[in-house]
Motif scaffolding. Structure first.
Motif, PDB file in Angstrom:
ATOM      1  N   ALA A 131      -4.711   2.494   2.528  1.00 24.81           N
ATOM      2  CA  ALA A 131      -3.950   3.654   2.050  1.00 24.81           C
ATOM      3  C   ALA A 131      -3.925   4.824   3.037  1.00 24.81           C
ATOM      4  CB  ALA A 131      -4.492   4.111   0.696  1.00 24.81           C
ATOM      5  N   ALA A 175       0.827  -1.203   0.000  1.00 23.21           N
ATOM      6  CA  ALA A 175       0.000   0.000   0.000  1.00 23.21           C
ATOM      7  C   ALA A 175       0.863   1.255   0.000  1.00 23.21           C
ATOM      8  CB  ALA A 175      -0.926  -0.007   1.215  1.00 23.21           C
ATOM      9  N   LEU A 201       1.318   4.290  -3.200  1.00 19.11           N
ATOM     10  CA  LEU A 201       1.220   5.746  -3.073  1.00 19.11           C
ATOM     11  C   LEU A 201       2.465   6.456  -3.585  1.00 19.11           C
ATOM     12  CD1 LEU A 201      -0.446   6.017   0.452  1.00 19.11           C
ATOM     13  CD2 LEU A 201      -1.536   6.157  -1.777  1.00 19.11           C
ATOM     14  N   LEU A 233      -5.937  -0.024  -1.278  1.00 20.59           N
ATOM     15  CA  LEU A 233      -6.643   1.262  -1.256  1.00 20.59           C
ATOM     16  C   LEU A 233      -7.258   1.526   0.110  1.00 20.59           C
ATOM     17  CD1 LEU A 233      -8.386   1.052  -4.756  1.00 20.59           C
ATOM     18  CD2 LEU A 233      -6.196   2.107  -4.166  1.00 20.59           C
TER      19      LEU A 233
END
Length: 518
Positions: free
Chosen positions: A90, A64, A68, A87
């Motif tokens: 996240a 994760a 990003l 997600l």
């Protein structure tokens, strides 16, 4: 004057007036708070990073965080699940953009405990609405004290997300017999997210379709399925489209063809699924499952859709775990969602029968059901909260002090690097060394009897040597010893020297690449 309900029918009628249900949910809120304490208790002694970190949670949080930063799953690194969990975790991973990765993961561990508390509330809420306060409190307690659920709800695993989404879906789908477009769409969105976290979440759609007659719920079901498919496409589609062949290889082919791992004996799996460490809950859940089966044939039974829904979800979950090529007992955490609600139903059934013996007997049965729901599971949850990982804490301290921040560090378990604030690095970061090696072994088309044989394949070991040779520092530990073959260990020790800890002590250890000879 209407006849009194039979004891078996009583549990399916809520005893709380509709107008007061919202105000009367405070017991569930208190149980949810207790569930959070049971999970976060593990962090009170030496902080969230002093508690042992499982391999899987290190993989999911690292993936994760890399997402990003622009490293995409499937295209840039192997990830063997749909990307929904990346997600949903996240927000915690985003903290790595401004803070130390270890600090960010500590916050995420507390968030995971909060997700577990929400799951306990949602399990109690759906049982309360269907069968009354006793069922709701028993279901919430059963989930709160479920040992396997508590373990995974102390980290960034898939199961906390899967459970909260599936229970949220159930609460919306079973909220009322009156159709509602908004509830149908909301339920579909939650279900689509659940499947985007882990494919077995789709079993809850089957449970939903079996919960009510198709003629009565056809429009709701179609609306829910469309919303679920649209949500799944929105979450999974963009990342899958960027690397379609890799996505199919990682998520579909790998899971279908991977060699067996974990417990292979089906009888031992079955024992673990109904383990005595949660004896009280298992007994109540089996009573609830039997009641659900008996009520499935009654067309006039209030609460029948809820009992059928969770009975189907539970049976499908058990069947899936028995049939799976790979099984670890932490997978049982997903069963907690359906098993806890069935335990609530079982408590309501017993309480209804006890009413024929008078108020004192019914109160005694209610008390025993409440105690049985969380015993002996709560003891195991507290016991597991005392576990510590001093070797990882010491390694993290050494890494921060002695290893340059820009030096390449490869950790066989990404959690060991996370503890020191390190994420996987490199042009093609290796997030999941286990899956990467299995993929290399499977790329030849060979079939393997088990995972150990696959990891020993020349293709897997050769790829591992390339990964190791590219980094200055390697955290080996027990996992590295397991993934290296007897032939590869001498190769490794010829090229690397042990830096920490000194001597022959075991545990997690750091090795440095020997300088080239002149």
């Amino acid at each position: 004057m209407q006849p009194a309900p039979t004891p078996l029918a009583a549990p399916f009628s809520s005893t709380a007036p509709r107008a007061s249900r919202g105000r009367d949910l405070w017991p569930l809120l208190l149980i949810a708070l207790g569930a959070w304490v049971l999970r976060a208790l593990a962090f009170f002694h030496s902080g969230p990073l002093g508690y042992p970190m499982d391999y899987d949670e290190g993989v999911y949080f690292s993936a994760a965080s890399l997402l990003l930063r622009g490293d995409l799953p499937y295209r840039d690194f192997i990830f063997v699940h749909p990307p929904g969990s990346l997600l949903l975790w996240a927000p915690g991973a985003a903290l790595t953009l401004g803070f130390d990765a270890a600090t960010a993961y500590g916050v995420t561990r507390h968030a995971a405990a909060a997700v577990g508390a929400l799951c306990a509330f949602l399990a109690g809420r759906v049982a309360w609405r269907a069968w009354g306060p006793l069922a709701g409190c028993v279901a919430a307690l059963a989930y709160a004290a479920y040992p396997e659920a508590a373990l995974v709800e102390r980290g960034a695993f898939l199961e906390p997300l899967l459970n909260v989404l599936c229970l949220g879906f159930a609460n919306l789908w079973l909220a009322s017999a009156t159709p509602s477009r908004g509830r149908g769409i909301g339920a579909g969105v939650l279900l689509g997210l659940a499947v985007s976290v882990k494919l077995p979440g789709g079993a809850w759609l089957v449970a939903a379709l079996l919960a009510r007659p198709w003629k009565e719920s056809r429009r709701d079901a179609l609306l829910c399925m469309v919303a679920a498919l649209a949500t799944f496409a929105v979450v999974v589609g963009p990342l899958a489209a960027l690397a379609p062949s890799e996505f199919l290889r990682d998520v579909i082919s790998f899971q279908a063809l991977r060699p067996p791992d974990g417990e292979s004996d089906r009888w031992l799996r079955l024992h673990d699924l109904f383990h005595e460490r949660r004896l009280g809950e298992v007994v109540l859940a089996l009573i609830g499952l039997g009641a659900a089966g008996a009520r499935a044939l009654r067309t006039d039974a209030e609460g029948r859709p809820t009992s059928r829904f969770f009975a189907c979800a539970f049976v499908l979950g058990v069947a899936l775990f028995l049939a799976s090529r790979t099984y670890w007992n932490q997978y049982n955490a997903h069963l907690a969602a359906s098993e806890a609600v069935l335990a609530g139903l079982g408590a309501a059934v017993l309480h209804a029968f006890s009413q024929r013996w008078g108020r004192t007997a019914s109160r005694a049965v209610a008390g025993l059901a409440l105690a049985g729901a969380c015993l002996p599971g709560a003891w195991h949850v507290v016991e597991s909260a005392l576990w510590q990982a001093p070797d990882v804490v010491a390694l993290a301290r050494y890494l921060r002090a002695e290893v340059p921040p820009n030096a390449c560090l490869f950790a066989f378990d990404p959690g060991w690097g996370l503890a020191a604030g390190r994420l996987p690095t490199g042009a093609t970061p290796v997030v999941d060394s286990y899956a990467t090696m299995l993929q290399d072994a499977m790329s030849t088309g060979d079939r393997f009897e088990d995972t150990a044989e696959a990891l020993s394949a020349p293709e897997a070991q050769q790829a591992l040597r390339v990964m190791l040779d590219a980094c200055r520092f390697v955290v080996l530990g027990p996992r590295g010893d397991w993934q290296l073959t007897p032939e590869s260990r001498p190769w490794f020790k010829q090229r690397f020297v042990r830096r920490f800890p000194t001597g022959d002590t075991g545990g997690v250890d750091l090795w440095e690449h020997r300088p080239p000879e002149r």
